[in-house]
Design a protein around this motif. Structure first.
Motif, mmCIF file in Angstrom:
data_model
loop_
_atom_site.group_PDB
_atom_site.id
_atom_site.type_symbol
_atom_site.label_atom_id
_atom_site.label_comp_id
_atom_site.label_asym_id
_atom_site.label_seq_id
_atom_site.Cartn_x
_atom_site.Cartn_y
_atom_site.Cartn_z
ATOM 1 N N GLY A 190 0.810 -1.210 0.000
ATOM 2 C CA GLY A 190 0.000 0.000 0.000
ATOM 3 C C GLY A 190 0.839 1.254 0.000
ATOM 4 N N ALA A 191 1.861 1.273 0.829
ATOM 5 C CA ALA A 191 2.725 2.451 0.918
ATOM 6 C C ALA A 191 3.483 2.690 -0.378
ATOM 7 C CB ALA A 191 3.699 2.295 2.076
ATOM 8 N N ILE A 192 3.917 1.625 -1.039
ATOM 9 C CA ILE A 192 4.626 1.787 -2.312
ATOM 10 C C ILE A 192 3.728 2.449 -3.345
ATOM 11 C CG2 ILE A 192 5.584 0.557 -4.308
ATOM 12 C CD1 ILE A 192 6.799 -1.469 -2.369
ATOM 13 N N ARG A 193 2.509 1.963 -3.488
ATOM 14 C CA ARG A 193 1.616 2.536 -4.504
ATOM 15 C C ARG A 193 1.328 4.010 -4.215
ATOM 16 N NH1 ARG A 193 -3.665 -0.406 -5.537
ATOM 17 N NH2 ARG A 193 -3.682 -0.723 -3.293
ATOM 18 N N GLN A 194 1.010 4.318 -2.965
ATOM 19 C CA GLN A 194 0.736 5.709 -2.606
ATOM 20 C C GLN A 194 1.971 6.583 -2.780
ATOM 21 O OE1 GLN A 194 -2.200 7.078 -1.495
ATOM 22 N NE2 GLN A 194 -3.354 5.165 -1.556
ATOM 23 N N GLY A 195 3.113 6.079 -2.321
ATOM 24 C CA GLY A 195 4.330 6.873 -2.358
ATOM 25 C C GLY A 195 4.870 7.098 -3.750
ATOM 26 N N VAL A 196 4.808 6.078 -4.596
ATOM 27 C CA VAL A 196 5.291 6.225 -5.972
ATOM 28 C C VAL A 196 4.436 7.232 -6.732
ATOM 29 C CG1 VAL A 196 5.423 5.041 -8.201
ATOM 30 C CG2 VAL A 196 6.478 4.023 -6.188
ATOM 31 N N ALA A 197 3.127 7.156 -6.552
ATOM 32 C CA ALA A 197 2.242 8.111 -7.223
ATOM 33 C C ALA A 197 2.583 9.545 -6.814
ATOM 34 C CB ALA A 197 0.786 7.793 -6.894
ATOM 35 N N ALA A 198 2.805 9.755 -5.512
ATOM 36 C CA ALA A 198 3.157 11.096 -5.039
ATOM 37 C C ALA A 198 4.517 11.525 -5.569
ATOM 38 C CB ALA A 198 3.134 11.123 -3.512
ATOM 39 N N PHE A 199 5.473 10.621 -5.553
ATOM 40 C CA PHE A 199 6.825 10.930 -6.025
ATOM 41 C C PHE A 199 6.816 11.327 -7.497
ATOM 42 C CE2 PHE A 199 10.725 9.247 -8.093
ATOM 43 C CZ PHE A 199 11.640 10.128 -7.553
ATOM 44 N N LEU A 200 6.009 10.648 -8.303
ATOM 45 C CA LEU A 200 5.940 10.931 -9.736
ATOM 46 C C LEU A 200 5.028 12.111 -10.067
ATOM 47 C CD1 LEU A 200 5.816 7.285 -11.150
ATOM 48 C CD2 LEU A 200 7.785 8.845 -11.110
ATOM 49 N N GLY A 201 4.384 12.673 -9.041
ATOM 50 C CA GLY A 201 3.545 13.839 -9.258
ATOM 51 C C GLY A 201 2.160 13.525 -9.784
ATOM 52 N N TRP A 202 1.712 12.289 -9.615
ATOM 53 C CA TRP A 202 0.381 11.905 -10.080
ATOM 54 C C TRP A 202 -0.684 12.373 -9.100
ATOM 55 C CZ3 TRP A 202 1.489 6.004 -11.133
ATOM 56 C CH2 TRP A 202 2.401 5.893 -12.188
ATOM 57 N N ASP A 203 -1.886 12.565 -9.618
ATOM 58 C CA ASP A 203 -3.031 12.833 -8.756
ATOM 59 C C ASP A 203 -3.317 11.600 -7.902
ATOM 60 O OD1 ASP A 203 -6.218 12.751 -8.312
ATOM 61 O OD2 ASP A 203 -5.560 14.832 -8.542
ATOM 62 N N ALA A 204 -3.731 11.812 -6.670
ATOM 63 C CA ALA A 204 -3.973 10.696 -5.756
ATOM 64 C C ALA A 204 -4.993 9.703 -6.296
ATOM 65 C CB ALA A 204 -4.426 11.222 -4.398
ATOM 66 N N SER A 205 -5.914 10.171 -7.155
ATOM 67 C CA SER A 205 -6.943 9.283 -7.697
ATOM 68 C C SER A 205 -6.355 8.200 -8.596
ATOM 69 C CB SER A 205 -7.985 10.091 -8.480
ATOM 70 O OG SER A 205 -7.372 10.741 -9.594
ATOM 71 N N VAL A 206 -5.147 8.423 -9.108
ATOM 72 C CA VAL A 206 -4.515 7.445 -9.995
ATOM 73 C C VAL A 206 -4.192 6.155 -9.243
ATOM 74 C CG1 VAL A 206 -2.489 6.985 -11.453
ATOM 75 C CG2 VAL A 206 -3.576 9.232 -11.494
ATOM 76 N N VAL A 207 -3.957 6.250 -7.929
ATOM 77 C CA VAL A 207 -3.565 5.073 -7.146
ATOM 78 C C VAL A 207 -4.597 3.957 -7.284
ATOM 79 C CG1 VAL A 207 -3.005 4.211 -4.852
ATOM 80 C CG2 VAL A 207 -2.261 6.489 -5.538
ATOM 81 N N ALA A 208 -5.868 4.318 -7.341
ATOM 82 C CA ALA A 208 -6.931 3.311 -7.434
ATOM 83 C C ALA A 208 -6.870 2.534 -8.739
ATOM 84 C CB ALA A 208 -8.299 3.973 -7.290
ATOM 85 N N THR A 209 -6.175 3.072 -9.749
ATOM 86 C CA THR A 209 -6.076 2.366 -11.030
ATOM 87 C C THR A 209 -4.881 1.420 -11.077
ATOM 88 O OG1 THR A 209 -4.676 4.015 -12.169
ATOM 89 C CG2 THR A 209 -7.048 4.425 -12.124
ATOM 90 N N LEU A 210 -4.038 1.435 -10.042
ATOM 91 C CA LEU A 210 -2.880 0.550 -9.987
ATOM 92 C C LEU A 210 -3.258 -0.753 -9.299
ATOM 93 C CD1 LEU A 210 -0.111 3.087 -8.859
ATOM 94 C CD2 LEU A 210 -0.499 2.199 -11.171
ATOM 95 N N ALA A 211 -2.980 -1.863 -9.945
ATOM 96 C CA ALA A 211 -3.266 -3.159 -9.333
ATOM 97 C C ALA A 211 -2.413 -3.347 -8.088
ATOM 98 C CB ALA A 211 -2.982 -4.285 -10.332
ATOM 99 N N PRO A 212 -2.920 -4.064 -7.081
ATOM 100 C CA PRO A 212 -2.099 -4.356 -5.903
ATOM 101 C C PRO A 212 -0.828 -5.085 -6.306
ATOM 102 C CG PRO A 212 -4.401 -4.909 -5.488
ATOM 103 C CD PRO A 212 -4.293 -4.597 -6.950
ATOM 104 N N LEU A 213 0.268 -4.762 -5.627
ATOM 105 C CA LEU A 213 1.541 -5.426 -5.902
ATOM 106 C C LEU A 213 1.556 -6.796 -5.230
ATOM 107 C CD1 LEU A 213 4.284 -2.705 -5.342
ATOM 108 C CD2 LEU A 213 3.764 -3.879 -7.488
ATOM 109 N N PRO A 214 1.807 -7.868 -5.970
ATOM 110 C CA PRO A 214 1.978 -9.171 -5.322
ATOM 111 C C PRO A 214 3.203 -9.158 -4.412
ATOM 112 C CG PRO A 214 1.600 -9.410 -7.695
ATOM 113 C CD PRO A 214 1.861 -7.955 -7.440
ATOM 114 N N ASN A 215 3.188 -10.015 -3.420
ATOM 115 C CA ASN A 215 4.351 -10.112 -2.532
ATOM 116 C C ASN A 215 5.611 -10.416 -3.323
ATOM 117 O OD1 ASN A 215 1.962 -11.199 -0.518
ATOM 118 N ND2 ASN A 215 3.516 -9.961 0.510
ATOM 119 N N CYS A 216 6.680 -9.697 -3.005
ATOM 120 C CA CYS A 216 8.009 -9.848 -3.622
ATOM 121 C C CYS A 216 8.022 -9.525 -5.113
ATOM 122 C CB CYS A 216 8.608 -11.219 -3.351
ATOM 123 S SG CYS A 216 9.679 -11.189 -1.886
#
Length: 211
Positions: free
Chosen positions: A153-179
């Motif tokens: 969860g933190a990776i998806r939120q943090g990467v979106a913020a780092f890249l300057g994306w709108d927070a709403s974009v996070v919902a379009t990213l599939a969950p990252l599988p473990n490892c």
């Protein structure tokens, strides 16, 4: 085309599976160890990263499941692990240890923020995580690959913020599988990219099978 020898990369690796992951329980910042399968996943991911990239540094969340995952990358690459608590998963407060059905039963819905329940908001997580990634990005030299070991969860939120994306974009990213991991590539080591986008998302949810 990317100049591989001079590329500046950040690889964001989610930790291996835990018992709570397998049970569908929200972990947040509860300090859970890897399950046996998680150790196998971490070993496989570390081998894939070590043989694909010239890893120069490793930075990890300070929670146990990420430290254990990072240790495999360190063993594979011969690099030490630096810890950064800003890379922790969202604190989910009262929801930690509960599964989705139990959360719905207790709160009546899936909260958009854990703040009212003793946890954090997603914007808070995005801000602290992206600040940590920005510190890494500022220090990545040409030819360096830094592995950042953290949480889904933190990776998806943090990467979106780092890249300057709108927070709403996070919902379009599939969950990252473990490892699995995300590759960020600096624009100054690639051709044809606009200067206003200093980093780009090069790959998403890459993984390595357990042998």
């Amino acid at each position: 085309m990317v100049d591989s020898a001079q590329a500046r990369r950040i690889l964001l690796l989610r930790h291996g599976v835990t018992g709570w992951n397998a049970d569908g329980r929200y972990q947040g910042q509860t300090d859970i160890e890897l399950a046996e399968t998680g150790h196998q996943q971490a070993k496989a991911a570390a081998h894939a990263l070590g043989t694909t990239y010239a890893v120069t540094r490793i930075v990890s969340s300070d929670l146990m499941r990420t430290q254990q995952t990072a240790a495999y990358v360190a063993e594979e690459t011969g690099r030490e692990v630096a810890l950064d608590p800003r890379l922790r998963e969202v604190c989910a407060g009262e929801a930690e240890g509960l599964n989705r059905a139990q959360i719905l039963d207790r709160f009546g819905e899936m909260p958009a923020s854990w703040e009212p329940y003793g946890g954090e908001s997603w914007p808070t997580v995005a801000a602290r995580f992206s600040a940590a990634v920005n510190d890494v990005a500022q220090s990545v030299a040409p030819g360096e690959t830094v592995v950042v070991v953290a949480h889904g969860g933190a990776i998806r939120q943090g990467v979106a913020a780092f890249l300057g994306w709108d927070a709403s974009v996070v919902a379009t990213l599939a969950p990252l599988p473990n490892c699995s991991w995300i590759e960020l590539l600096a624009s100054d080591t690639a051709h044809g990219l606009i200067p206003s986008a200093p980093w780009r998302l090069a790959t998403y949810a890459t993984g390595a099978p357990i042998s």
